[in-house]
Write a protein that holds these residues in place. Structure first.
Motif, PDB file in Angstrom:
ATOM      1  N   PHE A 135    -120.458  80.973  20.042  1.00 43.62           N
ATOM      2  CA  PHE A 135    -120.131  82.374  20.307  1.00 43.62           C
ATOM      3  C   PHE A 135    -119.061  82.902  19.350  1.00 43.62           C
ATOM      4  CE2 PHE A 135    -121.246  81.349  24.979  1.00 43.62           C
ATOM      5  CZ  PHE A 135    -122.585  81.578  24.723  1.00 43.62           C
ATOM      6  N   ASP A 136    -118.029  82.100  19.101  1.00 40.22           N
ATOM      7  CA  ASP A 136    -116.954  82.544  18.219  1.00 40.22           C
ATOM      8  C   ASP A 136    -117.464  82.815  16.815  1.00 40.22           C
ATOM      9  OD1 ASP A 136    -115.137  82.369  20.279  1.00 40.22           O
ATOM     10  OD2 ASP A 136    -114.437  80.361  19.743  1.00 40.22           O
ATOM     11  N   LEU A 137    -118.358  81.956  16.338  1.00 42.84           N
ATOM     12  CA  LEU A 137    -118.921  82.136  14.999  1.00 42.84           C
ATOM     13  C   LEU A 137    -119.752  83.411  14.925  1.00 42.84           C
ATOM     14  CD1 LEU A 137    -119.610  81.242  12.134  1.00 42.84           C
ATOM     15  CD2 LEU A 137    -121.354  79.706  13.091  1.00 42.84           C
ATOM     16  N   VAL A 138    -120.625  83.610  15.914  1.00 43.06           N
ATOM     17  CA  VAL A 138    -121.459  84.812  15.928  1.00 43.06           C
ATOM     18  C   VAL A 138    -120.606  86.069  16.021  1.00 43.06           C
ATOM     19  CG1 VAL A 138    -123.179  86.081  17.279  1.00 43.06           C
ATOM     20  CG2 VAL A 138    -123.506  83.644  16.820  1.00 43.06           C
ATOM     21  N   ASP A 139    -119.611  86.062  16.906  1.00 45.13           N
ATOM     22  CA  ASP A 139    -118.735  87.227  17.034  1.00 45.13           C
ATOM     23  C   ASP A 139    -117.977  87.499  15.735  1.00 45.13           C
ATOM     24  OD1 ASP A 139    -119.558  87.562  19.632  1.00 45.13           O
ATOM     25  OD2 ASP A 139    -117.803  86.603  20.538  1.00 45.13           O
ATOM     26  N   ALA A 140    -117.581  86.427  15.033  1.00 43.29           N
ATOM     27  CA  ALA A 140    -116.834  86.588  13.787  1.00 43.29           C
ATOM     28  C   ALA A 140    -117.700  87.233  12.700  1.00 43.29           C
ATOM     29  CB  ALA A 140    -116.308  85.244  13.310  1.00 43.29           C
ATOM     30  N   VAL A 141    -118.958  86.786  12.552  1.00 43.56           N
ATOM     31  CA  VAL A 141    -119.799  87.370  11.511  1.00 43.56           C
ATOM     32  C   VAL A 141    -120.187  88.805  11.870  1.00 43.56           C
ATOM     33  CG1 VAL A 141    -120.663  85.127  10.738  1.00 43.56           C
ATOM     34  CG2 VAL A 141    -121.965  86.400  12.447  1.00 43.56           C
ATOM     35  N   THR A 154    -119.108  91.865   9.355  1.00 38.90           N
ATOM     36  CA  THR A 154    -120.148  92.726   8.783  1.00 38.90           C
ATOM     37  C   THR A 154    -120.199  94.104   9.442  1.00 38.90           C
ATOM     38  OG1 THR A 154    -121.779  91.708  10.275  1.00 38.90           O
ATOM     39  CG2 THR A 154    -121.587  90.790   8.055  1.00 38.90           C
ATOM     40  N   GLY A 155    -119.252  94.379  10.358  1.00 39.09           N
ATOM     41  CA  GLY A 155    -119.198  95.696  10.998  1.00 39.09           C
ATOM     42  C   GLY A 155    -120.344  95.974  11.939  1.00 39.09           C
ATOM     43  N   ARG A 156    -120.843  94.944  12.620  1.00 42.28           N
ATOM     44  CA  ARG A 156    -121.993  95.119  13.513  1.00 42.28           C
ATOM     45  C   ARG A 156    -121.648  94.879  14.979  1.00 42.28           C
ATOM     46  NH1 ARG A 156    -123.523  97.236   9.633  1.00 42.28           N
ATOM     47  NH2 ARG A 156    -125.550  97.064   8.578  1.00 42.28           N
ATOM     48  N   THR A 157    -120.353  94.782  15.314  1.00 43.77           N
ATOM     49  CA  THR A 157    -119.972  94.627  16.716  1.00 43.77           C
ATOM     50  C   THR A 157    -120.245  95.923  17.472  1.00 43.77           C
ATOM     51  OG1 THR A 157    -118.235  93.091  16.047  1.00 43.77           O
ATOM     52  CG2 THR A 157    -118.091  93.994  18.270  1.00 43.77           C
ATOM     53  N   GLN A 158    -120.787  95.806  18.693  1.00 41.15           N
ATOM     54  CA  GLN A 158    -121.133  96.992  19.480  1.00 41.15           C
ATOM     55  C   GLN A 158    -119.872  97.793  19.827  1.00 41.15           C
ATOM     56  OE1 GLN A 158    -121.814  93.836  20.804  1.00 41.15           O
ATOM     57  NE2 GLN A 158    -119.902  93.719  21.968  1.00 41.15           N
ATOM     58  N   ARG A 159    -120.015  99.129  19.863  1.00 36.96           N
ATOM     59  CA  ARG A 159    -118.895  99.992  20.261  1.00 36.96           C
ATOM     60  C   ARG A 159    -118.780 100.070  21.785  1.00 36.96           C
ATOM     61  NH1 ARG A 159    -119.579 105.046  15.961  1.00 36.96           N
ATOM     62  NH2 ARG A 159    -119.311 103.772  14.062  1.00 36.96           N
ATOM     63  N   ARG A 160    -119.876  99.846  22.469  1.00 41.90           N
ATOM     64  CA  ARG A 160    -119.852  99.783  23.928  1.00 41.90           C
ATOM     65  C   ARG A 160    -120.837  98.704  24.363  1.00 41.90           C
ATOM     66  NH1 ARG A 160    -124.318 102.533  26.043  1.00 41.90           N
ATOM     67  NH2 ARG A 160    -125.429 103.877  24.563  1.00 41.90           N
ATOM     68  N   ILE A 161    -120.605  98.134  25.539  1.00 42.97           N
ATOM     69  CA  ILE A 161    -121.456  97.051  26.028  1.00 42.97           C
ATOM     70  C   ILE A 161    -122.787  97.632  26.496  1.00 42.97           C
ATOM     71  CG2 ILE A 161    -121.671  95.150  27.651  1.00 42.97           C
ATOM     72  CD1 ILE A 161    -119.518  94.760  25.549  1.00 42.97           C
ATOM     73  N   SER A 201    -124.542  93.213  20.744  1.00 42.07           N
ATOM     74  CA  SER A 201    -124.796  92.715  19.392  1.00 42.07           C
ATOM     75  C   SER A 201    -125.108  91.225  19.341  1.00 42.07           C
ATOM     76  CB  SER A 201    -123.596  93.021  18.488  1.00 42.07           C
ATOM     77  OG  SER A 201    -123.468  94.411  18.301  1.00 42.07           O
ATOM     78  N   ARG A 202    -124.800  90.517  20.422  1.00 43.54           N
ATOM     79  CA  ARG A 202    -125.204  89.098  20.444  1.00 43.54           C
ATOM     80  C   ARG A 202    -126.711  88.936  20.590  1.00 43.54           C
ATOM     81  NH1 ARG A 202    -121.015  85.687  24.192  1.00 43.54           N
ATOM     82  NH2 ARG A 202    -119.101  86.107  23.022  1.00 43.54           N
ATOM     83  N   VAL A 203    -127.434  90.034  20.438  1.00 46.26           N
ATOM     84  CA  VAL A 203    -128.894  89.946  20.305  1.00 46.26           C
ATOM     85  C   VAL A 203    -129.244  89.093  19.084  1.00 46.26           C
ATOM     86  CG1 VAL A 203    -129.270  91.956  18.813  1.00 46.26           C
ATOM     87  CG2 VAL A 203    -130.996  91.344  20.504  1.00 46.26           C
ATOM     88  N   PHE A 206    -126.838  87.840   9.693  1.00 44.12           N
ATOM     89  CA  PHE A 206    -127.644  86.625   9.573  1.00 44.12           C
ATOM     90  C   PHE A 206    -127.420  85.951   8.224  1.00 44.12           C
ATOM     91  CE2 PHE A 206    -129.582  89.075  12.887  1.00 44.12           C
ATOM     92  CZ  PHE A 206    -129.905  88.117  13.831  1.00 44.12           C
ATOM     93  N   ARG A 207    -127.246  86.764   7.196  1.00 41.92           N
ATOM     94  CA  ARG A 207    -126.916  86.179   5.897  1.00 41.92           C
ATOM     95  C   ARG A 207    -125.558  85.482   5.965  1.00 41.92           C
ATOM     96  NH1 ARG A 207    -127.270  88.911  -0.132  1.00 41.92           N
ATOM     97  NH2 ARG A 207    -126.376  87.125  -1.231  1.00 41.92           N
ATOM     98  N   ALA A 208    -124.571  86.134   6.584  1.00 42.41           N
ATOM     99  CA  ALA A 208    -123.240  85.529   6.725  1.00 42.41           C
ATOM    100  C   ALA A 208    -123.298  84.268   7.566  1.00 42.41           C
ATOM    101  CB  ALA A 208    -122.276  86.544   7.335  1.00 42.41           C
ATOM    102  N   LEU A 209    -124.099  84.288   8.625  1.00 38.88           N
ATOM    103  CA  LEU A 209    -124.228  83.128   9.514  1.00 38.88           C
ATOM    104  C   LEU A 209    -124.826  81.947   8.760  1.00 38.88           C
ATOM    105  CD1 LEU A 209    -123.728  82.404  12.485  1.00 38.88           C
ATOM    106  CD2 LEU A 209    -126.085  83.147  12.969  1.00 38.88           C
ATOM    107  N   PHE A 210    -125.870  82.209   7.995  1.00 41.61           N
ATOM    108  CA  PHE A 210    -126.495  81.131   7.218  1.00 41.61           C
ATOM    109  C   PHE A 210    -125.525  80.579   6.184  1.00 41.61           C
ATOM    110  CE2 PHE A 210    -128.676  80.108   3.180  1.00 41.61           C
ATOM    111  CZ  PHE A 210    -129.219  78.895   3.560  1.00 41.61           C
TER     112      PHE A 210
END
Length: 456
Positions: free
Chosen positions: A32-38, A42-49, A54-56, A107-111
């Motif tokens: 989870f920490d890795l996914v949240d970090a990328v 990359t500016g893709r964190t949701q503004r509201r739940i 974004s953990r889609v 996904f590029r950052a994650l890879f």
């Protein structure tokens, strides 16, 4: 009265709408920490739940695991083990929009975070005479026949003009031969050749690495660029060349130069005989070019035998194309979605290889490339459906359920086997019988004879 067993278990996942965001036991690698970090980088964190935050990202990764299943089917596997929790049941359209909202950048950052060597110094097969062996090769993947894909990626040209078959994407990977882990990958339109993409991977090379590559990568500029990164190379060269023999060496190899004297090399020429169990034989002539000039430390015969390790990259590509994808066309209809899908595939592949290497490390002397990628994938699928091993509740288990399944297989020593290679897929399954190639793998023994050049 027949006795029965009752099994109860606890499932530990994230809270609320984040609960379906997991990858079973592989979540311990793609945590989870890795996914949240990328997502944040990359500016893709949701503004509201949202119902689909974004953990889609985990849903898209699950698409790569369950490549044969549609959107809703994959979602049902993610929530199958969450009985009793209030989970959403989004439509395929909502899942598609959520996927597109996240985009390809995370996904590029994650890879790129997960990519890299996973072998230790004592990992069997990862090092040869102190050199870390890696291999480079490419393949093509079929993408849906949509106008945007056809324009972006291109297709093979048909005889007499026109285009033939699905649009194609060209993929190149740099692989650690001992574990088949991916160090780097590059992909793009089919119309560009492999040698055009290859330099983008050279930045992953390091001093102490030995790069193995097939014919086509024997251009002196490419080999010079490999040396510029501090790495050495062992590359098969085309027989059409007529190298200059500068000095013969005692092991049968000789010194030469490529690029009008710009690149000193050592050349090994050998006759290869493949003797099959049915009595048939096949002969080939090899010419290998290397930057390893010391014939005492790196004898010609040993280098010829080492070159067979290049096939580990072919096995890695097979795992992506045939085991993960099942030989199917990619699912995305737009180029930007295809970029996301490729990085998701590579991320899942790398996560499985990391799990396999961790399991092999628990049994000293076990070669990671003797473990079954299919077993690892199927066990990972089971863990996703059960939502098992998502969070580490106690001490870290290096093997885990995936590793234990692999170790139960009792890996056997490798056998020499060869598969028939088809140049072109037949239009009918019945037409394949006319090709004349054996349809099953065949056992063989290999004989190598290093030859000497006839004249200087």
């Amino acid at each position: 009265m027949q006795e029965k067993s009752v099994i109860t278990r606890e499932v530990a996942v994230a809270q609320g709408p984040f609960a379906p965001g997991h990858l079973g036991e592989l979540t311990q690698i793609v945590d989870f920490d890795l996914v949240d970090a990328v997502l944040e980088d990359t500016g893709r964190t949701q503004r509201r739940i949202r119902v689909l935050p974004s953990r889609v990202v985990y849903f898209v990764l699950a698409l790569a695991v369950f490549e044969r299943v549609g959107y809703r089917g994959v979602w049902s596997k993610l929530v199958a083990g969450l009985e009793g929790l209030p989970v959403a049941w989004p439509t395929s359209g909502a899942l598609s929009r959520a996927r597109r909202r996240v985009g390809a950048a995370p996904f590029r950052a994650l890879f790129e975070v997960l990519a890299g060597p996973v072998a230790w110094r004592n990992t069997p097969g990862a090092f040869w005479r102190g050199l870390h062996t890696v291999a480079l090769d490419g393949t093509t993947l079929q993408v849906p026949d949509a106008p945007a894909n056809r324009t972006t990626f291109g297709t093979r040209k048909a005889k007499g003009g026109g285009e033939n078959g699905y649009p194609l994407l060209r993929l190149l990977v740099l692989v650690e031969t001992g574990t088949r882990a991916v160090l780097g990958a590059v992909f793009g339109p089919f119309r560009e050749g492999e040698t055009t993409y290859a330099p983008a991977l050279f930045g992953h090379l390091r001093a102490g690495m030995l790069l193995l590559a097939d014919r086509g990568f024997d251009g002196w500029e490419l080999m010079k660029a490999i040396q510029a990164e501090g790495a050495d190379f062992l590359i098969r060269s085309r027989l059409a060349r007529t190298p200059l023999v500068l000095r013969r060496l005692p092991d049968g190899s000789y010194l030469s130069v490529f690029g009008y004297g710009r690149l000193p090399v050592r050349i090994i020429e050998a006759d290869i005989t493949v003797a099959f169990a049915d009595g048939s034989r096949r002969q080939e002539q090899w010419r290998l070019v290397t930057s390893l000039m010391d014939h005492d430390r790196y004898p010609a015969g040993a280098l010829v035998r080492l070159y067979h390790e290049r096939w580990e990259v072919e096995t890695a590509l097979y795992s992506v194309k045939c085991t993960l994808l099942g030989g199917r066309v990619l699912r995305s209809g737009l180029p930007q979605d295809i970029e996301q899908e490729i990085y998701a595939l590579l991320t899942v592949y790398q996560a499985l290889r990391i799990a396999m290497a961790d399991a092999a490390a628990t049994m000293p002397g076990l070669d990671p490339d003797r473990m079954s990628f299919t077993v690892a994938l199927e066990t990972a699928c089971d863990q996703i459906i059960a939502a098992a091993g998502v969070l580490i509740e106690t001490a870290v288990d290096m093997a885990g359920s995936i590793g234990r399944a692999l170790l139960r297989e009792k890996p056997l020593p490798r056998r020499n086997r060869t598969n028939p290679r088809s140049k072109k897929r037949p239009t009918s399954k019945y037409a394949a019988s006319a090709i004349g190639e054996p349809k099953t793998t065949r056992r063989y023994t290999l004989h190598t004879n290093v030859t000497r050049p006839q004249s200087p």
